[in-house]
Each structure stands twice: as C-alpha cells, then as structure tokens.
Design an enzyme around this catalytic site. Structure first.
Site, PDB file in Angstrom:
ATOM      1  N   PRO A 121      37.945  43.363  42.379  1.00  0.00           N
ATOM      2  CA  PRO A 121      38.229  41.940  42.165  1.00  0.00           C
ATOM      3  C   PRO A 121      38.170  41.525  40.699  1.00  0.00           C
ATOM      4  CG  PRO A 121      35.977  42.230  42.947  1.00  0.00           C
ATOM      5  CD  PRO A 121      36.598  43.591  42.930  1.00  0.00           C
TER       6      PRO A 121
ATOM      7  N   ASP B  29      36.788  37.907  42.050  1.00  0.00           N
ATOM      8  CA  ASP B  29      35.386  37.859  41.640  1.00  0.00           C
ATOM      9  C   ASP B  29      35.104  36.416  41.232  1.00  0.00           C
ATOM     10  OD1 ASP B  29      32.889  38.781  41.077  1.00  0.00           O
ATOM     11  OD2 ASP B  29      33.539  40.373  39.737  1.00  0.00           O
TER      12      ASP B  29
ATOM     13  N   TRP C 205      27.919  42.237  39.655  1.00  0.00           N
ATOM     14  CA  TRP C 205      28.259  43.646  39.877  1.00  0.00           C
ATOM     15  C   TRP C 205      27.748  44.113  41.245  1.00  0.00           C
ATOM     16  CZ3 TRP C 205      31.873  45.899  37.261  1.00  0.00           C
ATOM     17  CH2 TRP C 205      32.111  45.527  35.932  1.00  0.00           C
TER      18      TRP C 205
ATOM     19  N   GLN D 128      35.259  51.119  33.929  1.00  0.00           N
ATOM     20  CA  GLN D 128      34.568  50.902  35.202  1.00  0.00           C
ATOM     21  C   GLN D 128      33.711  52.088  35.631  1.00  0.00           C
ATOM     22  OE1 GLN D 128      34.346  48.015  36.572  1.00  0.00           O
ATOM     23  NE2 GLN D 128      35.749  47.118  35.095  1.00  0.00           N
TER      24      GLN D 128
ATOM     25  N   LYS E 263      42.794  46.818  19.361  1.00  0.00           N
ATOM     26  CA  LYS E 263      42.666  46.107  20.625  1.00  0.00           C
ATOM     27  C   LYS E 263      43.640  44.933  20.654  1.00  0.00           C
ATOM     28  CE  LYS E 263      39.140  43.993  23.590  1.00  0.00           C
ATOM     29  NZ  LYS E 263      37.719  43.613  23.698  1.00  0.00           N
TER      30      LYS E 263
ATOM     31  N   LYS F 128      44.799  37.972  21.493  1.00  0.00           N
ATOM     32  CA  LYS F 128      45.597  36.752  21.554  1.00  0.00           C
ATOM     33  C   LYS F 128      45.623  36.065  20.196  1.00  0.00           C
ATOM     34  CE  LYS F 128      44.703  35.725  26.443  1.00  0.00           C
ATOM     35  NZ  LYS F 128      44.073  34.766  27.378  1.00  0.00           N
TER      36      LYS F 128
END
Length: 971
Positions: A48, A87, A544, A580, A617, A620
C-alpha cells in the site's frame, strides 16, 4: 479488416485512449475475472502506498511489474484478484495536518482534541486518490480500485488487533525502553529504516568537559568529549575502555591535571606544543612545553572511581551508584578523548552500560524532556528550551562554572526527520516490541524458501538484514493510527490484550463502531484484580506493522475469508523497490513467521531506483526529470512500460531515466512491428478486393505450409511462446523485450522482405492466402504473447485482426496464453537453414561492396563454397530462389571443394597457447605456421595434433583461408 494508417501518421497515445474506452465499455478487467472464477487462485499482494502524494516513476515501475506478472498469470488460467491498497495511517498524514493547522507539539493536538485531529487526518487520506486512479489506469494497469483495501478500515484494523494478540499469546511482545531515533517536530520515535532516509552534513558544537575525580591526590579531572551538549545535564556516568592506556597530565599554564587516552594526546588542545611557533618576548619556557605526563595506567584502573557531577539535577542518584566511571569495549579512540560521558536516556550504548552497571533501572529512566524535546523539571536552568536551542546556553553555563575545557565546531553527517526535515535526536522511549531475536533462526529458514529476482538481494542484502535483526519497536506515541489493543492498570501490573471488536464489547459492555483512538480511548475494562478500571495504553501501531499485516487485514482474516486465505497462503507474488528489504518485505516476513512459521510470499521481484538522467535523485524542485503524464501523452504508455521493463532497474539496479530511451522503443520495436501488421492488412484487403472472396484464416491450416519461410516463421513464433513462458515463469521480465526485438527484426527483415512478392500475390491466390494466413497467425500469436507487456498496442492490432475471425472474444486479454508445439528436429533444421541463407546473403553483399557492384547490377552466378553437404543442400534447395533474388544473380552454384577457391594456412592462437606453453611457445608456433594443407585439413577433421612435443586441441590453432581464382577463371 479496416485500413490502417502509415506508421508516420499513427499516434500511439491517441490509440491507447481509444482502447481505454473499449475496456471501459466491455468492463474488460472485471469480465476477465468473471471468466476465471473457479480456476486456481494466483495470490498477489499489493504493497500500500500513501495517497497523500502523487504517483512518481518508482510507483509506475513497480505497478508495471505487478501488472505484467498478474496479466501473465491470468492468461495462464489463474483467477487473479488484484485489489489496490492504501496506507492511511502514520506520520505522512499527521504531518500534512500539522502544517495545515499550525500544530507544533503534542500538547497542541490534545488542546485541539484527538477526535477533531483524527477526523482532519481522515479527511485528507484519499486526497489524491483520483489522480492515482487516473494515472494507473492510463498506464494500462488492471487493478480493482472499487474493492480496494484501506488500513483505516475497521475490518483491517481488527485484523491488526488479531495479529498483535496472537503475538502476545506466543510471548513475542514486551514493553521496555529503547533508545530510538526520535523526531522532535513530530514528537514520535522513528524506525531505523525511517531514520536512515534523510542524512545531511551539518555543523554541531563539539565540546570537551572536565569531570573532577573525587579523592584524587593530584586533583585530576577526566576530560570527556561530546557533540551533543544538550545531553550533559542528564549525565550519570563516564565510560572508558579497560584495555586502553590512559595518562594523567598536568597543564603547566594552569596547573590543572587531566586524564584522557594516551592515543588522543595529539588531539587535546594545548597538550602538545605547536611546531615552529615562536615564543613571545618575555614568555616563560613553560609556554611551549605542552602537558607534562605524570602517570600512565590502563583504563581498567579507573573503574568505579567517582566524580563531581556537572549539574545538581540528579545528585540524589549518587547514593545508588551514579557519577562513577564504568568500562566497556564500545569506547574507541578514533575521536574524542577516550572518555565518553553517559546519558542513558539519549544513547543506545549509554543506556546499556548504565543498566549493566546498576546506575539506572530499566523501569525508571530519568529523562528531563517533554515529548517535543524541551527541558522540563528538574533541569530548571534550561526549562522550556528545545534541546538544540539549549546547546549554546549549556556551553555558556559550563564556561561560567569552569567546567568547559574546549569548544569547537564539527561538520558531520547527521540524520534528519524524513517528514519534518528537522534534526533527529536519540532518546529512550517506553515502547512495545516484537521479539524478533527470538524467531531469527526461523526467519532465515523461511527466507531460504522464497524465490527472488534478482537472487543476490535475497541471499545477501535481505539475509544479512535478517541475520542482524533487532527487536522491532512497533509502537508510536501518536494519534492517527490503529491503537494498541492493550488495556492496563495504572501500575501496568494487570494487562488485557483485546483481539477483536466482539471481545472488547464483551469485556467493556460498550458497543464499538470504529477502532480509532477517539472512539475507544474512553472505553474502560473492569479490573479482575481490584485495581479499578483498566484503560487503554496511549500508543498506536507503527504503520509498518499495519502494512506487514496486509495479507490478513485485506481479507479481514480470521473473521472472514478464512478458507480462502488458508488455502492460498503464502502469496504467489509480490513486487516493490529495493528499499523495502528493510521495510515491507521485512515486516511481511517477520509477522508471517511469527504467526504461521511461513514466509508471506513465494516469489518476489525487487526493482532498483529510477534516477534522473544525470544519475541524481529525481527532484520536483530541480525539475530534473520529465513529467510521467507528458511522457505518456507523447509516446504512449506501452513505450514507457517496455522501456522500464527492459532496463537494469528490473534487476534491482539503478536506471538513469532518459526520455530518448522511451522513444528508442518506438523506433526499434513498435514501428517495425506496426509496419509488419500494416503490410498484412494492406495485402489482405488487396486480396479480398482482387479475388472477391473474404479472407478467412480459420480455413487455412498454417501447419500444412510447404514454403520454407512459412514453416520457419511458424516455428520461430512457437520459439517465442516457449521462451517468453520460460522467462516469465522464472520472473525474469527483463529478458523478454530483447528476444521480442530480435523476433520482430527477423519477421520484418527476413519473412516480410523475402516474401514481399508472394504476399502481394505473385504466385497465385492459394500461395498468397497461405502466406497471409501464416503472417496473420504469427501476428495474432505475438499479440497474445506480448499482451501482458504492451496491453494497448496488442489490443489495437487484435481488434482489427479479429474482424476476420468474429468468433474470437471481444478482448485480447480474455484469451489464454498460447501453447507452443514441442521442439522438433525439423524446427532446428529450419532455423539453421535460414541462418545459413542470411549468412550467404550477408557475405554476398560484402563481396559486392568490396568490388563496387551495385545490387541493381545483375551478376551471372553466385557460388557458395562449404565442406558441409547439409549446408549446401539447404542453399541449393528451398532457399535457393530467395538467395538468388536477394543477391540479384542469374544462377547459384554450390561447391564442396574449398581448395578450388581458396588456399589455407595455420596460425597459432596466441591467447590460448601462450600461458600454457611458456618458453616453448616460439618453437610450437613455428611448427604450426609450417603445417601444409594436408596437415591442416587433418587437424580440422580430427581436432587434435602434436607439434613440438605439445598436444594441441580444438581452439589452439586458427585456420585462415585466402581466396584464389579457380583454374581457368579470369579476373
């Protein structure tokens, strides 16, 4: 079939929009599921995301992987439930509300009201859900948004309670203190995983402070170094290394005596005179001498000695063993003084050392900070100050009391809160833990039962993480989350853990409609030990823990779907990013192992990070990457999907995203593929117009084709089926696109090119119909094979292809994955023959170019020379006419006597022989070069020869051929 546009006029994005409308009209996704009801289940877990932000390339990549795999599973006869998950709880949501409401502290939330605060959180959880749905749908991903799961749903939260109670009943939960990374802005501890997400280089004060030893004959003081002056009011001990050498040294300028590690002497200000510095006029000799060492001893001799506290706040603890020197191996001499001040509430090692030495009790840990990290009683001198603001005031206080030895600035990497972007501190917080260390061996065993792509992430990164796992802090002192279902007496001696709504209603006599804090915090459970009312503990679950509980929460297990879950656990497949391994993959594995002693999943695809083109990375703020929507609107979703799938990122490596790479897919794959399809449509329409009969491929048995290229293409399409199925079953998505590109190249550059006249009717209606039927069958097969990867483009072609076969289902994605014929000797021979034909054409073109013969100039004869009779048989047989036409020659001859057209000579393979033969290489090389024709031919036949005493085998000698005119021929 309908006429199609030229490639230059075809818009992939516009056509994809048409397909989206078709799928909506057909209810294609749900219809696929309906058609597969009753078939074996293929269980997929969707990790999620938070809906408080917009989807980015990382989400698009993971979503594409999930869609490809689940589409493939559905096409192979499985019923694949695909539910989107959200989530909903945790810091990301609270942080947004804190900014909106101007909330700065825990007290602000309490003043505003937990109920009001939580409802504000609830109101923004799905803020961007519409954008998520639009983006994911536009990318062609089939997933159920209408029947999604949300971690804030009472049914999901109830399953989380069941998970927790199950762990409690197994003795895997305990309450204790743990020094954790702590966000002072969000007033909550963070996991180590969260704390590692945002490091910055910062300048912090670095101070050396004196601690006078009590009863020392020289009046010596210990010198300790710290970069967190705000921890000094909480000092309760000092620590040294028992094995280090320490010195007692006098400063001749002040007469003061200090103790520190001998190895740090050069780093103590003023301890060593500066070289080359001239004395000032009138200055005494002592100015340049540096410190005088008056004693040397091991750190172990300092153990147990007491010292005068810096501050009076905790002087009362001296009677119970505080303010003395401890020894421990964690003290190093690579920085500081070799003496470490101990503030057990603010350091993991400090806490451990002080507990081990009886200085503090695990149940009573002095911590003079509030939830926002501002000083409280008894630290009266700095009351109300935030710890970072207090640094300069504490330093000034130490200076005024004569305890400050030195102050400097240190530039170092320091963790910041990933949400509030404020510096973290480390503090001991009362928390609830899962005893991961108790199940560590089972975690390793269960991990070994899983299959990962790539394997090294499982075998190294994840294995190492499990091997070094610590107990897991699962609680957060926050508001918007699933509350811990623990009702306890004030002294915590009586506790009741609730595992369901029904159980809470029975214990409390209250009706429960929602499980969030403001609905249940006021519910009490009567004590069975005469301790009054039991009240719920303050904490909520770490989000988590919730995401790790999603296999159970999404099905409301064990309260519903018990049989469905238990028959299909563990899941067949999950996929997320490399980060993850310490997040969702880990929590899934811990909870499934603790509950069922099983892994939560069988197969896992782990992707890497998508970076900007410069390797940085994506940002924005910097705008260093193209907007995903713009890329899709420019090139189409299929091109973006295939670009991501056919990249190192699917092997858990980083991808430097290049918009040009997406366009390259259009040029190298989609346009050639489209042109082959367009050529078929044009010639089917031409045949129907000229012959007056409707083209019906179902009446043509492509397996009965006699033309060599028809048979070859049919065989190649079945090789494609076998290969894609093999690679997809092994979850190696990245191997499919290169194979497809090669197949399309062969389709266009061999089959279509060499059969252009046949497909246009040069050999009559029957032959043309067979050729078109073969091409039709192969293009339909390719659509079926590639539908999981490029769902739009394949559906577009399919919709036109099915016009001549109306009995086919309304959507390509309702068809099963095609079944391949078994590999036969004939298939191998066909492939070899066509490869040889292309080799002859390639060499023939090279000869023409070398002699400046334009391809338009017809030549009398092409002679192919080869010793292999089978090779020559292929060239002189069915493929002869194709070679003659391609090479524009009037005749084609074959010859098996290579000496008629060439001379041969032998050369040593220096790379293979050099290391092996050493000094004898020169002599052997000389004999190799001296080999005559007969000897060379014998070597080629037998693959071995002895020369210069050395036995030479295959690959040791290179046989070169030089062209010569045959006898009687003229230049």
């Amino acid at each position: 079939m309908e006429e199609v546009l030229e490639g230059k006029d075809y818009s992939f994005p516009a056509q994809e929009e048409i397909i989206l409308k078709l799928w909506e009209e057909l209810d294609a996704f749900n219809e696929q599921n309906r058609r597969h009801e009753g078939k074996p289940e293929y269980i997929f877990y969707d990790g999620p995301p938070f809906a408080t932000g917009l989807p980015h390339y990382g989400h698009i990549l993971a979503g594409t992987i999930k869609d490809v795999v689940t589409r493939f599973a559905a096409s192979n006869g499985y019923h694949v439930t695909r539910r989107f998950g959200w989530d909903c709880h945790g810091l990301p949501v609270e942080y947004e509300i804190d900014k909106t409401l101007g909330i700065k502290s825990r007290e602000d939330v309490l003043a505003y009201g937990i109920g009001n605060y939580n409802e504000e959180c609830r109101s923004i959880v799905m803020r961007y859900s519409t954008e998520w749905r639009e983006t994911i749908t536009r990318l062609g991903r089939w997933i159920d948004f209408d029947n999604d799961y949300k971690t804030m749903q009472p049914s999901f939260m109830e399953s989380v309670w069941w998970v927790f109670k199950s762990l409690w009943d197994k003795g895997l939960v305990y309450r204790g203190y743990k020094v954790m990374p702590y966000s002072t802005a969000c007033a909550t501890p963070l996991s180590n995983f969260e704390a590692g997400q945002n490091y910055k280089d910062v300048n912090d004060p670095a101070v050396m402070v004196s601690f006078p030893l009590e009863g020392d004959e020289d009046g010596a003081s210990m010198i300790a170094w710290t970069t967190t002056p705000w921890t000094l009011p909480s000092n309760l001990a000092l620590c040294v290394n028992a094995d280090f050498d320490y010195i007692k040294a006098r400063d001749p300028r002040s007469g003061a005596v200090y103790i520190f590690a001998e190895s740090r002497l050069q780093h103590i200000p003023g301890a060593v005179p500066k070289k080359g510095k001239k004395k000032k006029a009138g200055a005494g000799d002592e100015e340049d001498k540096g410190f005088e060492v008056i004693a040397k001893f091991k750190g172990s001799e300092l153990k147990g000695r007491s010292y005068t506290p810096l501050f009076p706040y905790f002087e009362g603890m001296k009677a119970t063993g505080a303010f003395r020197i401890c020894v421990d191996g964690y003290v190093t001499d690579d920085s500081g003084t070799g003496v470490v001040h101990q503030a057990p509430a603010f350091g993991e090692d400090d806490y451990r050392v002080c507990v081990d030495n009886g200085i503090v009790d695990i149940a009573e840990l002095p911590c003079p900070l509030d939830a926002g990290a501002c000083f409280v009683d008894p630290v009266t001198d700095f009351m109300g100050m935030h710890v970072k603001d207090a640094d300069k005031h504490i330093i000034q206080h130490l200076k005024s009391t004569g305890r400050l030895f030195d102050v400097a600035q240190l530039n170092h990497s320091y963790p910041f809160c990933w949400r509030s972007d404020t510096p973290l501190i480390y503090r001991a917080v009362p928390s609830w833990f899962v005893k991961v260390t108790a199940i560590k061996e089972r975690l390793l065993v269960n991990n070994a039962q899983t299959y990962w792509v790539p394997a090294y992430v499982k075998e190294k990164r994840f294995h190492n993480w499990l091997e070094n796992a610590h107990d897991w802090n699962i609680s957060r002192s926050r508001f918007w989350g699933t509350p811990l279902p623990i009702w306890a007496s004030e002294d915590l001696e009586e506790m009741v853990v609730v595992g369901s709504v029904e159980e809470l209603e029975q214990l409390s006599g209250k009706r429960v409609t929602d499980l969030h804090r403001h609905f249940i915090d006021d519910i009490v459970i009567p004590s069975k030990q005469g301790k009054g009312d039991l009240r719920r503990v303050d904490e909520v679950f770490d989000c988590w823990f919730e995401s790790g509980s999603m296999p159970y929460g999404q099905l409301h297990y064990p309260f519903e779907n018990k049989e469905l879950f238990e028959a299909n656990f563990p899941a067949n497949f999950i996929a997320e990013g490399l980060d993850q391994t310490r997040g969702w993959f880990y929590t899934l594995m811990v909870l499934s192992t603790a509950l069922f002693d099983k892994p939560a999943f069988q197969n896992l695809v782990c992707n890497g990070l998508v970076l900007a083109a410069d390797g940085k990375k994506m940002s924005k703020r910097l705008k260093n990457y193209p907007d995903p929507k713009e890329v899709v609107n420019k090139y189409g979703a299929d091109a973006l999907r295939l670009y991501l799938i056919n990249s190192p990122v699917v092997r858990a490596e980083p991808l430097k995203f290049r918009e040009e790479g997406v366009f390259d897919n259009i040029k190298s794959l989609f346009l050639p593929w489209y042109n082959a399809y367009r050529f078929l449509v044009q010639n089917v329409r031409r045949l129907e117009m000229e012959d007056g009969a409707k083209f019906d491929p179902s009446k043509v048995d492509a397996t009965k084709a006699t033309n060599v290229l028809d048979r070859w293409l049919y065989s190649a399409s079945h090789s494609l089926i076998r290969y894609v199925k093999q690679e997809m079953e092994a979850y190696r998505l990245y191997n499919v696109a290169p194979f497809l590109v090669n197949f399309i190249e062969n389709l266009t550059n061999i089959y279509v090119r060499f059969n252009r006249k046949r497909l246009k009717g040069a050999r009559g209606v029957d032959d043309t119909t067979m050729a078109l039927a073969v091409l039709y069958d192969v293009l339909l097969t390719v659509c079926r094979v590639m539908s999981p990867f490029t769902p739009f483009f394949t559906e577009t072609m399919y919709q036109n292809l099915r016009r001549v076969q109306p009995s086919l289902p309304a959507s390509l994605h309702w068809l099963d994955f095609p079944t391949a014929d078994a590999v036969s000797a004939q298939d191998v021979a066909l492939n070899t023959a066509v490869e040889r034909m292309m080799l002859c054409c390639k060499l023939g073109h090279s000869v023409r170019i070398r002699h400046n013969f334009n391809l338009k100039t017809p030549l009398k004869c092409l002679t192919v020379v080869h010793t292999d009779a089978e090779f020559l048989g292929h060239i002189a047989g069915d493929l002869k006419e194709y070679i003659m036409e391609e090479m524009n020659v009037q005749a084609l001859d074959t010859c098996s006597d290579q000496l008629k057209f060439s001379t041969i000579r032998a050369e040593p393979e220096w790379g293979a022989l050099g290391k092996r033969l050493g000094k004898s290489m020169g002599a052997v090389a000389k004999e190799i070069k001296a080999m005559d024709t007969a000897a060379i031919l014998k070597y080629e036949s037998e693959r071995c020869v002895t020369l210069g005493g050395a036995e030479l085998g295959e690959g040791d000698i290179k046989v070169a051929r030089d062209f010569k005119l045959p006898e009687g021929a003229k230049e």
